[in-house]
Design an enzyme around this catalytic site. Structure first.
Site, PDB file in Angstrom:
ATOM      1  N   HIS A 174      -4.571   0.748   7.496  1.00  0.00           N
ATOM      2  CA  HIS A 174      -3.218   1.311   7.618  1.00  0.00           C
ATOM      3  C   HIS A 174      -3.057   2.501   6.659  1.00  0.00           C
ATOM      4  O   HIS A 174      -2.598   3.566   7.063  1.00  0.00           O
ATOM      5  CB  HIS A 174      -2.158   0.233   7.333  1.00  0.00           C
ATOM      6  CG  HIS A 174      -0.750   0.758   7.375  1.00  0.00           C
ATOM      7  ND1 HIS A 174       0.147   0.401   8.360  1.00  0.00           N
ATOM      8  CD2 HIS A 174      -0.082   1.610   6.558  1.00  0.00           C
ATOM      9  CE1 HIS A 174       1.297   1.034   8.141  1.00  0.00           C
ATOM     10  NE2 HIS A 174       1.182   1.761   7.053  1.00  0.00           N
ATOM     11  N   GLU A 175      -3.455   2.304   5.395  1.00  0.00           N
ATOM     12  CA  GLU A 175      -3.304   3.380   4.402  1.00  0.00           C
ATOM     13  C   GLU A 175      -4.246   4.539   4.706  1.00  0.00           C
ATOM     14  O   GLU A 175      -3.886   5.705   4.544  1.00  0.00           O
ATOM     15  CB  GLU A 175      -3.546   2.856   2.985  1.00  0.00           C
ATOM     16  CG  GLU A 175      -2.540   1.796   2.527  1.00  0.00           C
ATOM     17  CD  GLU A 175      -1.093   2.186   2.765  1.00  0.00           C
ATOM     18  OE1 GLU A 175      -0.744   3.376   2.612  1.00  0.00           O
ATOM     19  OE2 GLU A 175      -0.294   1.299   3.136  1.00  0.00           O
ATOM     20  N   GLN A 203       2.750   9.977   1.687  1.00  0.00           N
ATOM     21  CA  GLN A 203       4.064   9.319   1.695  1.00  0.00           C
ATOM     22  C   GLN A 203       4.932   9.720   0.505  1.00  0.00           C
ATOM     23  O   GLN A 203       6.123   9.415   0.479  1.00  0.00           O
ATOM     24  CB  GLN A 203       3.899   7.790   1.707  1.00  0.00           C
ATOM     25  CG  GLN A 203       3.288   7.281   2.986  1.00  0.00           C
ATOM     26  CD  GLN A 203       3.196   5.760   2.958  1.00  0.00           C
ATOM     27  OE1 GLN A 203       2.266   5.208   2.383  1.00  0.00           O
ATOM     28  NE2 GLN A 203       4.169   5.087   3.557  1.00  0.00           N
ATOM     29  N   HIS A 258      -2.931   7.024   7.037  1.00  0.00           N
ATOM     30  CA  HIS A 258      -1.992   7.991   6.447  1.00  0.00           C
ATOM     31  C   HIS A 258      -2.699   9.259   5.988  1.00  0.00           C
ATOM     32  O   HIS A 258      -2.154  10.352   6.138  1.00  0.00           O
ATOM     33  CB  HIS A 258      -1.253   7.381   5.249  1.00  0.00           C
ATOM     34  CG  HIS A 258      -0.060   6.557   5.624  1.00  0.00           C
ATOM     35  ND1 HIS A 258       1.024   7.067   6.318  1.00  0.00           N
ATOM     36  CD2 HIS A 258       0.245   5.250   5.391  1.00  0.00           C
ATOM     37  CE1 HIS A 258       1.929   6.109   6.500  1.00  0.00           C
ATOM     38  NE2 HIS A 258       1.477   4.994   5.951  1.00  0.00           N
ATOM     39  N   CYS A 298       5.835  -0.147   7.595  1.00  0.00           N
ATOM     40  CA  CYS A 298       5.425   1.016   6.816  1.00  0.00           C
ATOM     41  C   CYS A 298       6.606   1.489   5.990  1.00  0.00           C
ATOM     42  O   CYS A 298       7.720   1.585   6.512  1.00  0.00           O
ATOM     43  CB  CYS A 298       4.964   2.123   7.762  1.00  0.00           C
ATOM     44  SG  CYS A 298       4.447   3.627   6.919  1.00  0.00           S
ATOM     45  N   LEU A 299       6.380   1.804   4.721  1.00  0.00           N
ATOM     46  CA  LEU A 299       7.485   2.228   3.855  1.00  0.00           C
ATOM     47  C   LEU A 299       8.133   3.528   4.347  1.00  0.00           C
ATOM     48  O   LEU A 299       9.286   3.786   4.048  1.00  0.00           O
ATOM     49  CB  LEU A 299       7.004   2.398   2.408  1.00  0.00           C
ATOM     50  CG  LEU A 299       6.528   1.112   1.713  1.00  0.00           C
ATOM     51  CD1 LEU A 299       6.037   1.424   0.302  1.00  0.00           C
ATOM     52  CD2 LEU A 299       7.627   0.059   1.672  1.00  0.00           C
ATOM     53  N   GLY A 333       0.838  -1.185   0.000  1.00  0.00           N
ATOM     54  CA  GLY A 333       0.000   0.000   0.000  1.00  0.00           C
ATOM     55  C   GLY A 333       0.878   1.241   0.000  1.00  0.00           C
ATOM     56  O   GLY A 333       2.031   1.194   0.437  1.00  0.00           O
TER      57      GLY A 333
HETATM   58 ZN   LIG Z   1       2.420   3.172   6.034  1.00  0.00          ZN
END
Ligand SMILES: [Zn+2]
Length: 196
Positions: A147-148, A50, A151, A105-106, A45
């Site tokens: 999760h996304e 991000q 963000h 998480c990226l 995701g």
């Molecule tokens: Zn994340």
């Protein structure tokens, strides 16, 4: 084009993102670039904040989980269709017993922690063609979406950890903000200059 992923500590990750309209400039290119960026980093995701954009847009591709033989047939079927773009999303219901999953998480490389989230959600969103959908998800699909979704609300998974856990992670999170971390995809670090 691969975009740099914004690291923990950048204020853009803390903004409540804004809705967009169908005339948002170069949306197709942005979506293409975000997918490329997500796959390049082996993410399931990616949310617009991000890549530095405080807009209500995220995408997921959880189709890889459909191969997981430990999941039941219904879950695997749901995951097969889980390559989606969510625009102007709003979670309208959260249901079920919170369950734990080890998340990463990226924007927070190398840190994985157990996070509790509700089992199922009902979400209203537009797809990439600005067609409206109201859908219900559960299990892993609901997990990745939540999760996304966090963000675009300015929330990170580390916020959901206990105060003790957060304190233990503080030094590592500071290192991430400063770019003192090895990562094999392109990132942008908010406090990198303070190193020199
Ligand atoms: Zn994340």
């Amino acid at each position: 084009m691969i975009l740099p992923i914004v690291a923990f500590g950048d204020p853009v990750l803390r903004k409540v993102a804004k809705d967009i309209t169908p005339d948002y400039p170069n949306l197709d290119t942005l979506l293409e670039n975000m997918f490329e960026t997500m796959y390049n980093a082996y993410g399931v995701g990616l949310a617009a904040p991000q890549v530095g954009l405080p807009i209500r847009l995220f995408m997921i591709d959880a189709t890889g989980f459909a191969e997981d033989e430990e999941l039941d047939e219904e879950q695997r079927k749901q995951l097969e269709g889980m390559k989606k773009v969510f625009i102007n999303a709003k979670i309208i219901e959260r249901n079920g017993e919170p369950w734990v999953f080890n998340e990463g998480c990226l924007s927070i490389p190398d840190i994985r922690e157990d996070v509790f989230r509700p089992e199922s959600i009902k979400i209203e969103y537009m797809d990439e063609n600005f067609e409206k959908h109201v859908e219900e998800y559960d299990g892993l699909a609901a997990r990745v979406i939540q999760h996304e979704y966090d963000h675009i609300e300015g929330i990170l998974f580390t916020d959901k950890l206990s105060a003790l856990k957060r304190r233990l992670l503080k030094g590592r999170l500071t290192n991430i903000s400063r770019g003192r971390i090895k990562v094999d995809y392109k990132m942008r670090f908010p406090d990198a200059k303070k190193m020199r």
